[in-house]
Design a protein around this motif. Sequence first.
Motif, PDB file in Angstrom:
ATOM      1  N   GLN A 226      -6.092   3.564   1.428  1.00 34.25           N
ATOM      2  CA  GLN A 226      -5.462   2.429   2.110  1.00 34.25           C
ATOM      3  C   GLN A 226      -6.357   1.187   2.001  1.00 34.25           C
ATOM      4  N   LEU A 227      -7.635   1.333   2.374  1.00 31.09           N
ATOM      5  CA  LEU A 227      -8.566   0.197   2.366  1.00 31.09           C
ATOM      6  C   LEU A 227      -8.889  -0.270   0.945  1.00 31.09           C
TER       7      LEU A 227
ATOM      8  N   VAL B 235       0.843  -1.195   0.000  1.00 26.20           N
ATOM      9  CA  VAL B 235       0.000   0.000   0.000  1.00 26.20           C
ATOM     10  C   VAL B 235       0.878   1.244   0.000  1.00 26.20           C
ATOM     11  N   THR B 236       0.329   2.285  -0.596  1.00 28.13           N
ATOM     12  CA  THR B 236       0.932   3.616  -0.558  1.00 28.13           C
ATOM     13  C   THR B 236      -0.209   4.580  -0.318  1.00 28.13           C
ATOM     14  N   TYR B 237      -0.098   5.383   0.723  1.00 27.32           N
ATOM     15  CA  TYR B 237      -1.153   6.355   1.003  1.00 27.32           C
ATOM     16  C   TYR B 237      -0.530   7.615   1.582  1.00 27.32           C
ATOM     17  N   HIS B 238      -1.334   8.657   1.655  1.00 26.33           N
ATOM     18  CA  HIS B 238      -0.838   9.963   2.081  1.00 26.33           C
ATOM     19  C   HIS B 238      -1.520  10.396   3.373  1.00 26.33           C
ATOM     20  N   GLU B 239      -0.838  11.264   4.090  1.00 22.56           N
ATOM     21  CA  GLU B 239      -1.374  11.806   5.331  1.00 22.56           C
ATOM     22  C   GLU B 239      -0.764  13.177   5.583  1.00 22.56           C
ATOM     23  N   ILE B 240      -1.485  13.972   6.340  1.00 24.32           N
ATOM     24  CA  ILE B 240      -1.007  15.279   6.774  1.00 24.32           C
ATOM     25  C   ILE B 240      -1.274  15.386   8.272  1.00 24.32           C
ATOM     26  N   PHE B 241      -0.271  15.799   9.011  1.00 21.54           N
ATOM     27  CA  PHE B 241      -0.406  15.953  10.451  1.00 21.54           C
ATOM     28  C   PHE B 241       0.037  17.337  10.882  1.00 21.54           C
ATOM     29  N   ILE B 242      -0.588  17.807  11.938  1.00 16.89           N
ATOM     30  CA  ILE B 242      -0.186  19.041  12.602  1.00 16.89           C
ATOM     31  C   ILE B 242       0.105  18.678  14.053  1.00 16.89           C
ATOM     32  N   PHE B 243       1.304  19.009  14.506  1.00 20.34           N
ATOM     33  CA  PHE B 243       1.669  18.834  15.906  1.00 20.34           C
ATOM     34  C   PHE B 243       1.721  20.216  16.543  1.00 20.34           C
ATOM     35  N   ARG B 244       1.074  20.359  17.700  1.00 19.76           N
ATOM     36  CA  ARG B 244       1.228  21.565  18.505  1.00 19.76           C
ATOM     37  C   ARG B 244       2.146  21.214  19.669  1.00 19.76           C
ATOM     38  N   PHE B 245       3.126  22.061  19.883  1.00 22.25           N
ATOM     39  CA  PHE B 245       4.115  21.830  20.930  1.00 22.25           C
ATOM     40  C   PHE B 245       3.867  22.737  22.132  1.00 22.25           C
ATOM     41  N   ALA B 246       4.192  22.236  23.292  1.00 18.72           N
ATOM     42  CA  ALA B 246       4.171  23.021  24.530  1.00 18.72           C
ATOM     43  C   ALA B 246       5.358  22.545  25.362  1.00 18.72           C
TER      44      ALA B 246
END
Length: 144
Positions: free
Chosen positions: A135-136, A108-119
């Motif tokens: 993916q499925l 499989v090959t799929y894409h994702e986007i994430f945002i991390f907020r740091f503290a």
Amino acid sequence: MSTTAATSNKATFRRFHDALNSGDAEVISKTIDVVVEPDVLFHAPVPMDATGAQALKHVWAVLLRAFPDIHVAVEDVIAEGDKVVFRNTVTGTHQGEYRGLPPTGKSVTYHEIFIFRFAGGRIAEIWGVVDVFSQLRQLGAIPA
């Protein structure tokens, strides 16, 4: 927030990313303990009862069982203020149960986007958009 903080947050993200690509559940778990707040807010398409850092550890345990050769290639990283945004291409071979599907042996090959907020230098909140449909579909769970 200073440029120094954004640079530090990117370095923490890289440490986290390197652990994910280690393929080692123990390394991933220990890195999560160091770089992720225990009560991290986790917003992503992962149905489960766990919360916080335990939810993140659970996600990676499931992914490693299903796709032992999983690889996350970072395509873009943008850091500003207390957030780091990254776009990934994920590849792997379906060799273990995943979302109720027995192993198919399919890649499989799929894409994702994430945002991390740091503290305080640690990941405090995560938003994720994962192309679960693709993916499925590749695994045959959804007709092409």
